[in-house]
Scaffold this motif. Structure first.
Motif: not given
Length: 78
Positions: A1-28
């Motif tokens: 597993m190769k570490k991404l250059k800006n992985e910490a920022e991408l994890v933060k983005k994934a948290l925000v986008e994942g929460e938004k995705y879950g709210r739009e689906r109405g499941v979280v």
């Protein structure tokens, strides 16, 4: 597993986008007391369930691998 250059920022983005995705689906609805690791695990399981990302073998699921997989997903978002 190769570490991404800006992985910490991408994890933060994934948290925000994942929460938004879950709210739009109405499941979280995350509580302020939910830890980031709990949120990441839930988002990972939701995206796998919806076949947005491919699942990992259950014995390989760890906090580090979940962060990496979600960072990869976030890197492909517009």
């Amino acid at each position: 597993m190769k570490k991404l250059k800006n992985e910490a920022e991408l994890v933060k983005k994934a948290l925000v986008e994942g929460e938004k995705y879950g709210r739009e689906r109405g499941v979280v609805e995350f509580e302020p007391t939910d830890s980031a690791s709990e949120r990441l695990l839930y988002i990972y399981r939701l995206l796998v369930h919806d076949k947005v990302i491919p699942p990992m073998p259950e014995d390989q699921v760890s906090q580090k691998s979940i962060k990496h997989r979600l960072a990869m997903w976030a890197s492909k978002l517009a």
